[in-house]
Write a protein that holds these residues in place. Structure first.
Motif, PDB file in Angstrom:
ATOM      1  N   GLU A   4       2.647  14.449  -8.897  1.00 30.20           N
ATOM      2  CA  GLU A   4       3.572  15.583  -8.930  1.00 30.20           C
ATOM      3  C   GLU A   4       4.136  15.795 -10.333  1.00 30.20           C
ATOM      4  N   GLU A  55       1.022   4.194  -2.820  1.00 31.13           N
ATOM      5  CA  GLU A  55       0.794   5.601  -2.479  1.00 31.13           C
ATOM      6  C   GLU A  55       1.959   6.473  -2.932  1.00 31.13           C
ATOM      7  N   ARG A  56       3.190   5.989  -2.744  1.00 33.32           N
ATOM      8  CA  ARG A  56       4.356   6.760  -3.187  1.00 33.32           C
ATOM      9  C   ARG A  56       4.362   6.921  -4.702  1.00 33.32           C
ATOM     10  N   ASN A  57       4.053   5.842  -5.396  1.00 26.96           N
ATOM     11  CA  ASN A  57       4.022   5.914  -6.858  1.00 26.96           C
ATOM     12  C   ASN A  57       2.933   6.866  -7.343  1.00 26.96           C
ATOM     13  N   LYS A  75       0.826  -1.203   0.000  1.00 30.79           N
ATOM     14  CA  LYS A  75       0.000   0.000   0.000  1.00 30.79           C
ATOM     15  C   LYS A  75       0.862   1.256   0.000  1.00 30.79           C
ATOM     16  N   GLU A  76       1.935   1.242   0.792  1.00 33.07           N
ATOM     17  CA  GLU A  76       2.822   2.403   0.841  1.00 33.07           C
ATOM     18  C   GLU A  76       3.510   2.629  -0.500  1.00 33.07           C
ATOM     19  N   VAL A  77       3.910   1.545  -1.154  1.00 31.64           N
ATOM     20  CA  VAL A  77       4.546   1.674  -2.470  1.00 31.64           C
ATOM     21  C   VAL A  77       3.574   2.282  -3.473  1.00 31.64           C
ATOM     22  N   LYS A 111       1.687   9.403  -5.696  1.00 32.14           N
ATOM     23  CA  LYS A 111       2.090  10.772  -5.372  1.00 32.14           C
ATOM     24  C   LYS A 111       3.122  11.284  -6.367  1.00 32.14           C
ATOM     25  N   ALA A 112       4.096  10.433  -6.703  1.00 27.41           N
ATOM     26  CA  ALA A 112       5.125  10.837  -7.663  1.00 27.41           C
ATOM     27  C   ALA A 112       4.514  11.113  -9.031  1.00 27.41           C
ATOM     28  N   THR A 113       3.559  10.269  -9.432  1.00 31.14           N
ATOM     29  CA  THR A 113       2.896  10.475 -10.723  1.00 31.14           C
ATOM     30  C   THR A 113       2.101  11.772 -10.728  1.00 31.14           C
TER      31      THR A 113
END
Length: 328
Positions: free
Chosen positions: A221, A213-215, A209-211, A217-219
């Motif tokens: 941005e 969410e990070r992906n 789930k954290e991965v 968020k990066a997308t």
């Protein structure tokens, strides 16, 4: 199934059912070769069971079978479907009974060997254990799973009679006591393994789930740094990631044709969706958030200017007012 149940009730060995399985397969082959023995037009219904059933016995529910026979003439493809069904069933039957094939281990085993490897004809005992366990835990909730298994094994294997016959020395009982003490921690160990496994699964789930969410968020941005392309002539030039980024940008910007339903996947569909979004923006169907804010500010500013003019109209000229007062 009736034959299997009967064999189980008679305590027959499942390993002795090879000939029966062969009979079932042969009967299905007869149906494939000559379906008329089951659904023939000239077949007398009262005698149909003699050729249609495996054991030649009468139908268990003749009324239902008679109704089916009456409907068959209205079903054009029934015969072909019946043959296809038996072909598939025969093929599956061969897979399920492959261990009984001629020349196999079971077929070549002697009667004594099959008796030593006795297996029930049906698995009713396995299916019933769950119900027995549920009832036992209802009356003795303090029992653990290992204790329950030990009790069932003790009674099914007639362990008490075995001990009475074989345990002749005090050391025999002492050895059993020792095994019992050593097994005291097994239930605790089993529960700990379950907890550890659950924790591991939860940790892996949280990590995934954290991965994500990070992906995401990066997308987001990355997309936020891009500009919308409102030139329809440039849309055909967009490819790959650039094309997909524009699709996300228009969706996030509020393009109405991208708010409902699944997002287009094919390149041609994506380009068409972008062109439609541009047309909708051009004709004023939707606007960017910043455009709406600018219009709102302009409207508010115009209203404020109008209010100021109204206030000025409501005041009389002070000099004229003073002149009128002096003349009076």
């Amino acid at each position: 199934m009736k034959a299997i149940r009967t064999s189980d009730a008679q305590k027959r060995n499942m390993l002795d059912l090879g000939p029966f399985h062969s009979r079932v397969h042969d009967h299905m082959q007869k149906m494939i070769t000559n379906p008329d023995i089951l659904i023939g037009k000239d077949l007398d219904f009262s005698e149909s069971h003699k050729t249609a059933t495996l054991d030649g016995e009468k139908w268990q529910n003749p009324a239902v079978v008679k109704k089916i026979f009456d409907l068959i003439p209205t079903l054009t493809h029934f015969c072909n479907l019946l043959i296809a069904f038996f072909k598939g069933a025969a093929q599956t039957w061969e897979c399920f009974t492959s261990e009984f094939a001629p020349g196999g281990l079971i077929d070549e085993a002697t009667a004594e060997e099959r008796e030593l490897a006795f297996m029930p004809a049906a698995n009713d005992e396995n299916e019933g254990l769950l119900g027995s366990f549920r009832r036992l835990m209802h009356y003795q909730p303090q029992l653990t799973l290992l204790s329950c298994n030990a009790l069932i094994t003790f009674y099914r294997n007639n362990t008490e009679a075995f001990m009475a016959e074989k345990f002749t020395e005090e050391e025999d009982y002492q050895y059993i006591y020792k095994l019992g003490r050593e097994a005291n921690g097994e239930e605790k160990k089993r529960r700990k393994e379950l907890v550890d496994f659950h924790d591991k699964q939860q940790a892996e789930k949280t990590g995934r789930k954290e991965v994500l969410e990070r992906n995401a968020k990066a997308t987001a941005e990355q997309i936020a740094q891009l500009d919308l392309v409102f030139d329809k002539e440039k849309v055909p030039e967009l490819k790959g990631t650039s094309l997909k980024d524009q699709l996300r940008l228009f969706k996030n910007a509020g393009a109405p044709n991208l708010q409902k339903g699944p997002m287009p996947i094919k390149v041609a569909d994506i380009r068409k969706a972008l062109v439609d979004a541009i047309d909708l923006h051009t004709n004023g169907t939707w606007k960017l958030v910043q455009d709406e804010e600018s219009e709102t500010e302009h409207i508010n500013l115009s209203e404020e200017e109008g209010d100021e003019e109204d206030e000025e109209d409501g005041w009389e000229d002070i000099e004229d007012y003073e002149s009128e007062s002096e003349s009076e």
